[in-house]
Motif scaffolding. Structure first.
Motif, short mmCIF file in Angstrom:
data_model
loop_
_atom_site.label_atom_id
_atom_site.label_comp_id
_atom_site.label_asym_id
_atom_site.label_seq_id
_atom_site.Cartn_x
_atom_site.Cartn_y
_atom_site.Cartn_z
N ALA A 80 0.83 -1.21 0.00
CA ALA A 80 0.00 0.00 0.00
C ALA A 80 0.86 1.25 0.00
N LEU A 81 1.93 1.26 0.82
CA LEU A 81 2.85 2.40 0.84
C LEU A 81 3.45 2.64 -0.54
N CYS A 82 3.92 1.58 -1.16
CA CYS A 82 4.58 1.71 -2.46
C CYS A 82 3.60 2.15 -3.55
N VAL A 83 2.39 1.62 -3.53
CA VAL A 83 1.41 1.98 -4.56
C VAL A 83 1.01 3.45 -4.41
N VAL A 84 0.72 3.88 -3.17
CA VAL A 84 0.36 5.28 -2.96
C VAL A 84 1.52 6.19 -3.35
N GLY A 85 2.74 5.82 -2.93
CA GLY A 85 3.91 6.59 -3.30
C GLY A 85 4.11 6.61 -4.81
N GLY A 86 3.88 5.46 -5.44
CA GLY A 86 4.01 5.39 -6.90
C GLY A 86 2.99 6.26 -7.61
N LEU A 87 1.75 6.28 -7.12
CA LEU A 87 0.71 7.12 -7.74
C LEU A 87 1.04 8.61 -7.59
N ILE A 88 1.57 8.98 -6.42
CA ILE A 88 2.01 10.37 -6.24
C ILE A 88 3.14 10.69 -7.21
N GLY A 89 4.06 9.74 -7.35
CA GLY A 89 5.16 9.91 -8.30
C GLY A 89 4.66 10.09 -9.73
N VAL A 102 5.18 13.15 -12.28
CA VAL A 102 5.72 12.95 -13.64
C VAL A 102 4.84 13.67 -14.65
N PHE A 103 3.52 13.50 -14.51
CA PHE A 103 2.57 14.14 -15.44
C PHE A 103 2.73 15.66 -15.41
N ALA A 104 2.84 16.22 -14.18
CA ALA A 104 3.01 17.67 -14.05
C ALA A 104 4.33 18.13 -14.66
N THR A 105 5.39 17.35 -14.44
CA THR A 105 6.71 17.70 -15.00
C THR A 105 6.68 17.70 -16.51
#
Length: 420
Positions: free
Chosen positions: A350-359, A363-366
């Protein structure tokens, strides 16, 4: 039987997942640190993947504009690899208009044939000027081969091409620069002291990574260019020939080579003094380049993911140590090992998925910012999103397995005693 066993354990699995997620909301600071590590990792590697994919897509789209079944007769061969023997090609003659005319008569079967040469010049009109415009002198079938669309007006006719009529078709940016407040069609421009009438404007295409930027082009009938440009001083001229559908490119190139050798009056054992170029030469080079860039991207992004994975593992070990007493009580009350294992694996994933979604959001904003700044399209594709989620889940499972296994194997009595 297996299905019934699985259904029986499903409530236990769901409870394990709920417990894992609930513990994340309790330890907010630790959760935030864990998210930060994996967010940076996913952001780094998916940014690399997205940019590489975008560059590859745009370059290949640009290359496709050159035509898959088009042969370019030029002085210089494309690519070459290794040591490029430029000294062999330096003294070759440039393709001339006479070569183009003779070839059009000799080749038995072809779709379209175009001759072109270019130069760079400053265009002027009504006190405005565009410096460094790419002026292309070409024959009337140019539009059919390059698939550029006309936004306003029209392209020049075969008669205008052969007679060298003083007309031109402007790229979108050139038209905007010379005639910002008016329709360019019907206006006159000045180019190297010569006046030409604008008969058309190309549709805006944006920047190309291969060849000239069509928005900066001025296209003029080839025989007009031959009137005031010394043909012996021309560099970079070429003949484009598109093969018919019923002829393979290999057979077509053989016929072109035979006819060009006859036009150049080359002896049987003499080397060709011209090059027959095709898109496959660029495509093969691109495959090698993007293979190397992708490997480099995985290598660079892999370090970020590795750091994030170690961060998750360390924080999960700390979590197990802090909750030793809780684990002991659960096991004493009958919680099986797989429940404890599932609980901590759930937290890690769950930590990794949430962190990945934030990432991925970052990326999209960048990519939006970079696209606006460079005026070059970068994409976050569905493939990149799936890559981000899959990598997040994989890192969560790998990083969380060792802490989860250590928690599941704790002795309940020892765990309760250590916790106290």
């Amino acid at each position: 039987m297996k299905l019934n066993k699985l259904l029986a354990e499903l409530p236990l699995l769901l409870e394990s997942i709920q417990t894992g997620i609930r513990s994340l909301s309790v330890n907010k600071f630790r959760t935030l640190l864990s998210l930060l590590g994996i967010t940076v990792g996913i952001y780094s590697i998916i940014t690399v993947f997205a940019m590489v994919d975008s560059l590859e897509r745009n370059i290949r789209d640009s290359v496709q504009q050159l035509g898959n079944n088009v042969v370019y007769i030029q002085k210089w061969p494309w690519g070459g690899g290794g040591e490029y023997p430029w000294w062999k090609y330096l003294n070759r003659p440039e393709p001339r208009y006479e070569d183009f005319e003779k070839l059009s008569r000799l080749v038995r079967n072809y779709d379209k044939m175009v001759y072109a040469f270019g130069l760079t010049a400053t265009a002027k009109a009504y006190g405005n000027q565009v410096e460094g415009a790419s002026v292309l002198f070409t024959s009337h079938d140019y539009l059919a081969l390059w698939n550029h669309k006309i936004w306003q007006g029209r392209f020049f006719t075969e008669q205008e091409s052969r007679s060298g009529a003083p007309v031109c078709v402007l790229g979108y940016d050139v038209a905007e620069g010379l005639f910002p407040q008016m329709n360019a069609v019907g206006q006159r421009i000045q180019l190297k002291g010569k006046k030409l009438t604008v008969i058309g404007v190309f549709e805006k295409t944006g920047k190309s990574l291969v060849g000239n930027d069509n928005d900066q082009n001025i296209v003029i009938p080839v025989n007009f260019g031959r009137k005031f440009v010394n043909e012996n001083a021309i560099n970079g001229s070429f003949i484009m020939v598109r093969a018919p559908e019923n002829v393979t490119l290999t057979e077509f190139k053989d016929e072109l080579r035979q006819n060009m050798r006859a036009i150049r009056r080359l002896k049987p054992k003499a080397e060709d003094n011209f090059a027959l170029n095709e898109i496959s030469l660029i495509s093969s080079s691109l495959d090698q380049i993007f293979r190397i860039v992708t490997i480099a991207g995985i290598f660079i992004g892999g370090f970020s993911i590795l750091v994030g994975g170690f961060g998750i593992a360390n924080i999960m070990f700390v979590s197990v140590k802090e909750r030793t007493s809780e684990i002991g009580i659960r096991k004493a009350l009958g919680a099986p090992r797989r429940f404890i294992l599932g609980q901590f694996l759930t937290e890690s994933v769950a930590l990794c998925v949430v962190g990945g979604l934030i990432g991925l959001v970052l990326v999209f904003a960048t990519l939006l910012i970079v696209t606006g700044a460079l005026e070059f399209p970068f994409y976050l594709s569905a493939k990149n999103i799936v890559q981000g989620v899959v990598i997040s889940v994989a890192i969560g499972l790998i990083s969380g397995y060792a802490p989860a296994r250590s928690a599941s194997q704790l002795d309940p009595v020892e765990a309760i005693r250590q916790g106290n």
